[in-house]
Design a protein around this motif. Sequence first.
Motif, PDB file in Angstrom:
ATOM      1  N   GLN A   1      36.830   1.757 -17.304  1.00 26.77           N
ATOM      2  CA  GLN A   1      36.547   3.087 -16.753  1.00 26.77           C
ATOM      3  C   GLN A   1      36.186   4.040 -17.882  1.00 26.77           C
ATOM      4  N   VAL A   2      35.284   4.949 -17.580  1.00 29.79           N
ATOM      5  CA  VAL A   2      34.812   5.919 -18.565  1.00 29.79           C
ATOM      6  C   VAL A   2      35.196   7.310 -18.099  1.00 29.79           C
ATOM      7  N   GLN A   3      35.663   8.121 -19.019  1.00 29.26           N
ATOM      8  CA  GLN A   3      36.001   9.516 -18.721  1.00 29.26           C
ATOM      9  C   GLN A   3      35.288  10.434 -19.688  1.00 29.26           C
ATOM     10  N   LEU A   4      34.823  11.561 -19.168  1.00 21.94           N
ATOM     11  CA  LEU A   4      34.250  12.617 -19.985  1.00 21.94           C
ATOM     12  C   LEU A   4      35.113  13.857 -19.775  1.00 21.94           C
ATOM     13  N   VAL A   5      35.549  14.456 -20.863  1.00 24.10           N
ATOM     14  CA  VAL A   5      36.424  15.620 -20.774  1.00 24.10           C
ATOM     15  C   VAL A   5      35.844  16.759 -21.593  1.00 24.10           C
ATOM     16  N   GLU A   6      35.570  17.873 -20.903  1.00 22.55           N
ATOM     17  CA  GLU A   6      35.032  19.057 -21.573  1.00 22.55           C
ATOM     18  C   GLU A   6      36.151  19.991 -22.026  1.00 22.55           C
ATOM     19  N   SER A   7      35.849  20.786 -23.018  1.00 19.46           N
ATOM     20  CA  SER A   7      36.777  21.831 -23.462  1.00 19.46           C
ATOM     21  C   SER A   7      35.969  22.935 -24.127  1.00 19.46           C
ATOM     22  N   GLY A   8      36.617  24.082 -24.313  1.00 19.62           N
ATOM     23  CA  GLY A   8      35.988  25.169 -25.049  1.00 19.62           C
ATOM     24  C   GLY A   8      35.509  26.337 -24.207  1.00 19.62           C
ATOM     25  N   GLY A   9      35.607  26.214 -22.897  1.00 17.40           N
ATOM     26  CA  GLY A   9      35.189  27.330 -22.055  1.00 17.40           C
ATOM     27  C   GLY A   9      36.154  28.501 -22.145  1.00 17.40           C
ATOM     28  N   GLY A  10      35.755  29.611 -21.541  1.00 21.09           N
ATOM     29  CA  GLY A  10      36.619  30.779 -21.544  1.00 21.09           C
ATOM     30  C   GLY A  10      35.870  32.037 -21.205  1.00 21.09           C
ATOM     31  N   LEU A  11      36.509  33.160 -21.477  1.00 19.33           N
ATOM     32  CA  LEU A  11      35.934  34.477 -21.229  1.00 19.33           C
ATOM     33  C   LEU A  11      35.420  35.046 -22.547  1.00 19.33           C
ATOM     34  N   VAL A  12      34.192  35.526 -22.526  1.00 20.90           N
ATOM     35  CA  VAL A  12      33.590  36.078 -23.736  1.00 20.90           C
ATOM     36  C   VAL A  12      32.755  37.289 -23.350  1.00 20.90           C
ATOM     37  N   GLN A  13      32.641  38.237 -24.248  1.00 22.42           N
ATOM     38  CA  GLN A  13      31.835  39.429 -23.991  1.00 22.42           C
ATOM     39  C   GLN A  13      30.353  39.123 -24.177  1.00 22.42           C
ATOM     40  N   PRO A  14      29.500  39.872 -23.516  1.00 15.33           N
ATOM     41  CA  PRO A  14      28.057  39.697 -23.738  1.00 15.33           C
ATOM     42  C   PRO A  14      27.727  39.815 -25.223  1.00 15.33           C
ATOM     43  N   GLY A  15      26.852  38.914 -25.679  1.00 14.24           N
ATOM     44  CA  GLY A  15      26.505  38.863 -27.091  1.00 14.24           C
ATOM     45  C   GLY A  15      27.393  37.956 -27.913  1.00 14.24           C
ATOM     46  N   GLY A  16      28.475  37.490 -27.317  1.00 14.33           N
ATOM     47  CA  GLY A  16      29.409  36.631 -28.025  1.00 14.33           C
ATOM     48  C   GLY A  16      28.983  35.177 -28.046  1.00 14.33           C
ATOM     49  N   SER A  17      29.857  34.349 -28.597  1.00  9.51           N
ATOM     50  CA  SER A  17      29.569  32.928 -28.764  1.00  9.51           C
ATOM     51  C   SER A  17      30.732  32.078 -28.266  1.00  9.51           C
ATOM     52  N   LEU A  18      30.396  30.882 -27.829  1.00 14.47           N
ATOM     53  CA  LEU A  18      31.375  29.857 -27.488  1.00 14.47           C
ATOM     54  C   LEU A  18      30.820  28.507 -27.907  1.00 14.47           C
ATOM     55  N   ARG A  19      31.730  27.591 -28.176  1.00 18.50           N
ATOM     56  CA  ARG A  19      31.323  26.223 -28.472  1.00 18.50           C
ATOM     57  C   ARG A  19      32.048  25.286 -27.512  1.00 18.50           C
TER      58      ARG A  19
ATOM     59  N   TRP B   1      30.221  11.978 -15.250  1.00 15.82           N
ATOM     60  CA  TRP B   1      30.330  13.429 -15.314  1.00 15.82           C
ATOM     61  C   TRP B   1      31.734  13.840 -15.715  1.00 15.82           C
ATOM     62  N   GLY B   2      31.811  14.944 -16.443  1.00 14.81           N
ATOM     63  CA  GLY B   2      33.098  15.562 -16.694  1.00 14.81           C
ATOM     64  C   GLY B   2      33.506  16.434 -15.526  1.00 14.81           C
ATOM     65  N   GLN B   3      34.680  17.022 -15.640  1.00 16.88           N
ATOM     66  CA  GLN B   3      35.234  17.814 -14.546  1.00 16.88           C
ATOM     67  C   GLN B   3      34.753  19.255 -14.589  1.00 16.88           C
ATOM     68  N   GLY B   4      34.142  19.656 -15.685  1.00 14.36           N
ATOM     69  CA  GLY B   4      33.607  21.004 -15.814  1.00 14.36           C
ATOM     70  C   GLY B   4      34.549  21.947 -16.541  1.00 14.36           C
ATOM     71  N   THR B   5      33.945  22.931 -17.198  1.00 10.62           N
ATOM     72  CA  THR B   5      34.722  23.978 -17.870  1.00 10.62           C
ATOM     73  C   THR B   5      34.068  25.324 -17.569  1.00 10.62           C
ATOM     74  N   GLN B   6      34.888  26.298 -17.239  1.00 13.83           N
ATOM     75  CA  GLN B   6      34.367  27.600 -16.824  1.00 13.83           C
ATOM     76  C   GLN B   6      33.997  28.441 -18.032  1.00 13.83           C
ATOM     77  N   VAL B   7      32.792  29.005 -17.976  1.00 12.53           N
ATOM     78  CA  VAL B   7      32.355  29.986 -18.972  1.00 12.53           C
ATOM     79  C   VAL B   7      32.066  31.290 -18.228  1.00 12.53           C
ATOM     80  N   THR B   8      32.741  32.341 -18.639  1.00  6.58           N
ATOM     81  CA  THR B   8      32.545  33.651 -18.020  1.00  6.58           C
ATOM     82  C   THR B   8      32.146  34.651 -19.088  1.00  6.58           C
ATOM     83  N   VAL B   9      30.990  35.267 -18.875  1.00  4.48           N
ATOM     84  CA  VAL B   9      30.483  36.267 -19.814  1.00  4.48           C
ATOM     85  C   VAL B   9      30.582  37.624 -19.126  1.00  4.48           C
ATOM     86  N   SER B  10      31.474  38.454 -19.647  1.00  7.48           N
ATOM     87  CA  SER B  10      31.723  39.739 -18.998  1.00  7.48           C
ATOM     88  C   SER B  10      32.384  40.694 -19.986  1.00  7.48           C
ATOM     89  N   SER B  11      32.066  41.957 -19.811  1.00  7.96           N
ATOM     90  CA  SER B  11      32.711  42.977 -20.635  1.00  7.96           C
ATOM     91  C   SER B  11      33.960  43.505 -19.938  1.00  7.96           C
TER      92      SER B  11
END
Length: 122
Positions: free
Chosen positions: A1-19, A112-122
């Motif tokens: 069995q193969v698993q893909l696991v994402e990480s690194g999502g989160g809340l960031v302000q406009p103009g910011g960065s995430l990896r 497919w991985g399970q997904g990670t939420q990225v929210t860009v908001s001030s």
Amino acid sequence: QVQLVESGGGLVQPGGSLRLSCVASGSIYSINTMSWYRQAPGKQRELVAKITSGGSTNYADSVKGRFTVSRDNAANTVYLQMNSLKSDDTAVYYCNGVVRVRIRDFNGSEYWGQGTQVTVSS
């Protein structure tokens, strides 16, 4: 069995960065193309970026010049560096990999991985 696991999502302000990172594990012989998709509320899932095992890349027009996809083949890991983030980038980001589980598995199968939420908001 193969698993893909994402990480690194989160809340960031406009103009910011995430990896984002995505690690594949399990019964893996090799991984062909690895991709990042995203799905915003009420919208279809769309391709963001992809990278072949040889390092060739493609990007959606909406992220060109802002996002960079890379991979570490030895670690079965794909990354998505996201800079100059905009509110339109808000979505669940999914990792996709075409995985060969044995040497004769020439075409591989998609996982497919399970997904990670990225929210860009001030």
